[in-house]
Structures are given as C-alpha cells and as structure tokens.
Design an enzyme around this catalytic site. Structure first.
Site, PDB file in Angstrom:
ATOM      1  N   ARG A 129       0.863  -1.173   0.000  1.00  0.00           N
ATOM      2  CA  ARG A 129       0.000   0.000   0.000  1.00  0.00           C
ATOM      3  C   ARG A 129       0.908   1.234   0.000  1.00  0.00           C
ATOM      4  O   ARG A 129       2.021   1.200   0.526  1.00  0.00           O
ATOM      5  CB  ARG A 129      -0.892   0.022   1.245  1.00  0.00           C
ATOM      6  CG  ARG A 129      -1.805  -1.194   1.390  1.00  0.00           C
ATOM      7  CD  ARG A 129      -2.580  -1.136   2.683  1.00  0.00           C
ATOM      8  NE  ARG A 129      -3.471  -2.265   2.858  1.00  0.00           N
ATOM      9  CZ  ARG A 129      -3.171  -3.397   3.501  1.00  0.00           C
ATOM     10  NH1 ARG A 129      -1.954  -3.525   4.056  1.00  0.00           N
ATOM     11  NH2 ARG A 129      -4.032  -4.381   3.610  1.00  0.00           N
ATOM     12  N   TYR A 161      -8.945 -11.320  -7.190  1.00  0.00           N
ATOM     13  CA  TYR A 161      -7.967 -11.400  -8.276  1.00  0.00           C
ATOM     14  C   TYR A 161      -8.092 -12.690  -9.073  1.00  0.00           C
ATOM     15  O   TYR A 161      -7.661 -12.748 -10.216  1.00  0.00           O
ATOM     16  CB  TYR A 161      -6.554 -11.251  -7.706  1.00  0.00           C
ATOM     17  CG  TYR A 161      -6.344  -9.920  -7.040  1.00  0.00           C
ATOM     18  CD1 TYR A 161      -6.272  -8.754  -7.799  1.00  0.00           C
ATOM     19  CD2 TYR A 161      -6.254  -9.809  -5.658  1.00  0.00           C
ATOM     20  CE1 TYR A 161      -6.107  -7.516  -7.188  1.00  0.00           C
ATOM     21  CE2 TYR A 161      -6.091  -8.582  -5.038  1.00  0.00           C
ATOM     22  CZ  TYR A 161      -6.020  -7.443  -5.809  1.00  0.00           C
ATOM     23  OH  TYR A 161      -5.874  -6.229  -5.204  1.00  0.00           O
TER      24      TYR A 161
END
Length: 353
Positions: free
Chosen positions: A186, A325
């Site tokens: 992140r 994903y």
C-alpha cells in the site's frame, strides 16, 4: 495540512471513540480522518433535523471524496447532545441512509458510512453511554463486485522505464516504482519504510500494515538493484538537504524515500509522481498507486503463485479479499480461449419457422 473537522466540536463521545481507534486499534491517520468526517456529516444531519443538513460529496453535488476531506461546512450547526444520541433508533439510521441515497452517494460510500456508525455506537454501548446499538439491525447495502483495474506486463514495463535515472529524484522514482510493483505494498506502507526495513542479503522488506501488523514481503532482484543504485547515488544527495537535526537520526530509522527537501516522501507526492509518469506513457486510463498493487497481485496469480501466498504478501486479513484477483485471471483465461481456439465460435441459432 489537510483541513479536518475539530474533534472538540463533535463532543467527548467522538473524541473518546477516535482515541480508542488510535490507541487500541492502531488506526492510521487516514482511517481516523475518514471516521471523523463521516461522524461529522451524521452529526450535521442529526442537528439540522435531516434534509437541511449540508451535503458533502455524492454524485449529485459534483463533489468527490477528495473534496470531503477539505470541507469544513460539514460541521454541525449546533452540538449534538448525548441524549440525542440515546434517542437514535434503527429508524433514524434508515432515514439517514435514505438521505445519503437521495444525494446519490454510491453504495460503497454509504456502506462505509454505515460501518463507521456501527463501530461508533458499539463503542457507546461498551462505554455504557447508550443502552443498545441502533445500527446492529440495519443491513449493509449489497455492493457491486468490481474487478480491480491493473496494467498489463508491457504497460508496467513502460511505466518502470519512465524515470530519468540520471538525477537523484529519477533514481528515487525508479526505485519506488520497482519496489511498489515488486511487493504490492500500500502507498502508506511504502512511504512509511525506513532504511533498516530492507534486508538486502535475504531479499525481504519488513512492512507495518493496517493495525500496525508486521509482515515480511519478498523483494525481487530488479527492485533491489534499483534501491541499491538510489541509495548509493540519489539518497545521499537528497538527505543532505534535510535539517541537521533530521540527519542525526540513526541510519536504520531514516526514511527510505525522500522528497526534494530531504524529508520523508508523502503518499500524496507518490500519487503526483505516478500521475506524471502515466501522462508521459500516454495511457488513457487513470492509474493510482493502489492499481499497481492490483497489478502485482494479478501478475503473481497469472504466473502461478499460490493464492494464500499472495494473501500473505498483500497483508489481507481474509482470503476472500484476495480472491477478487482470481476473477481477473479467470476472465483472462476465457479471453485467451476465445481468441486462440480455432473452433470457439458458437453455432448460430437454428432458423425458426
């Protein structure tokens, strides 16, 4: 500094709630800012009796979430008392959600605001300030399942080649982008890294993620090489511009990624530099640092990585968060099949009549 509603104006209940999030839950400043704003907006609606509350954000206003953080008009017109909080019922909460829907907030934003209220009233119950949680019986809006946006391998290769490595800032940017793609961090985790967080001999980076949870993420040779080049030829030049007091900090605790003045790079600066390189690359899409994280996860799975291993590297608490994903990779497989198989065309429907 980003403008934000003063906690004092929202009363001791909000101040206590945010303090608990900060101390006991190790919430990030970004999370605290979001909760502070969401509670300020609810208080403003409650204090004004509903429809006359100031609106911040929502598609109907032409404002985005980015505007929310700078909007001081969200302040309540008057203080909200504890008795008013005790009078809030599930019908009050439903009325507030209906108000947000009329202002055309997205389901995802409404769900976030509802989650904030649920946590806030849970805190009030645990603190014996209210008898029950009025949000407990209110269902979260069903969210649309959006597939993450990511770059293909050619695009990410083009992006990584954009920085001019003949300058200290270019060396920094190349190392930053390589590390971002190599680890899926992140952006808040990336800019929080110190020099001592990288283990060059073993190829690991130690990351402090959400809730101050520590995890180790492997780093590939390309990223390590870019980091070594930056630390040798770029970092010392940038750090020399920092105030002398900052330079005396032990090396292991000094920030890894520096701004042009020698201080720690901010997440906003990372977004700006990425925007610049995306424009240079002439991509038609907007690509945020978080989409580089999506790119990392998708490419890992495309090349056979184990889903649980990717979960660990991303720092996801739940496997279900990582499973989004797999939908991307499944979609890619179907696209490749339809493109490549010589007999993939469906038969035409028989003529009627």
């Amino acid at each position: 500094m980003t403008a934000q509603p003063a906690v004092d104006n929202l009363g001791p209940e909000v101040a206590g709630f945010l303090a608990r999030l900060s101390v006991e839950k190790s919430a990030s400043e970004h999370t605290l800012r979001s909760y502070r704003l969401d509670l300020a907006q609810f208080y403003a609606w409650l204090a004004s009796g509903g429809e006359s509350a100031p609106v911040v954000g929502g598609r109907g206003t032409g404002r985005t979430r980015r505007h929310d953080f700078a909007a001081l008009q969200v302040q309540p017109q008057r203080p909200v008392s504890l008795d008013e909080l005790r009078a809030v019922t599930h019908l009050t909460i439903r009325s507030y959600l209906a108000f947000l829907q009329r202002q055309e907030f997205s389901r995802r934003t409404i769900a976030r605001k509802l989650s904030c209220l649920r946590s806030f009233f849970k805190y009030l119950v645990l603190s014996d300030l209210v008898a029950s949680n009025p949000v407990a019986g209110v269902h979260t809006p069903k969210l649309e399942r959006r597939l993450p946006v990511f770059l293909d391998e050619e695009e990410i290769g083009g992006l990584l080649s954009q920085p001019d490595t003949g300058t200290p800032l270019g060396l920094r940017d190349r190392a930053l982008l390589e590390l971002l793609y190599a680890t899926g961090l992140r952006v808040s985790e990336l800019v929080g890294l110190n020099r001592g967080d990288i283990d060059y001999s073993e190829g690991w980076v130690i990351v402090w993620g959400k809730g101050r949870k520590e995890r180790a993420v492997p780093v590939g040779s390309e990223a390590l090489q870019a980091l070594a080049h930056y630390l040798r030829d770029g970092w010392p030049v940038l750090r020399s511009r920092a105030p002398s007091g900052e330079q005396s900090v032990p090396e292991a605790h000094q920030p890894l990624f520096l701004n042009k003045l020698g201080g720690r790079l901010s997440d906003r600066s990372v977004r700006r530099l990425l925007d610049r390189y995306i424009r240079q690359l002439a991509l038609s899409r907007q690509i945020s640092p978080h989409k580089i994280r999506h790119t990392f996860a998708t490419h890992m799975l495309n090349h056979g990585a184990d889903l649980r291993a990717v979960q660990e590297m991303l720092g996801h608490a739940s496997l279900s968060t990582t499973q989004i994903y797999t939908h991307v990779t499944t979609q890619r497989l179907r696209t490749e099949y339809l493109r490549a198989h010589p007999r993939q065309r469906r038969a035409s429907p028989p003529d009627e009549g």
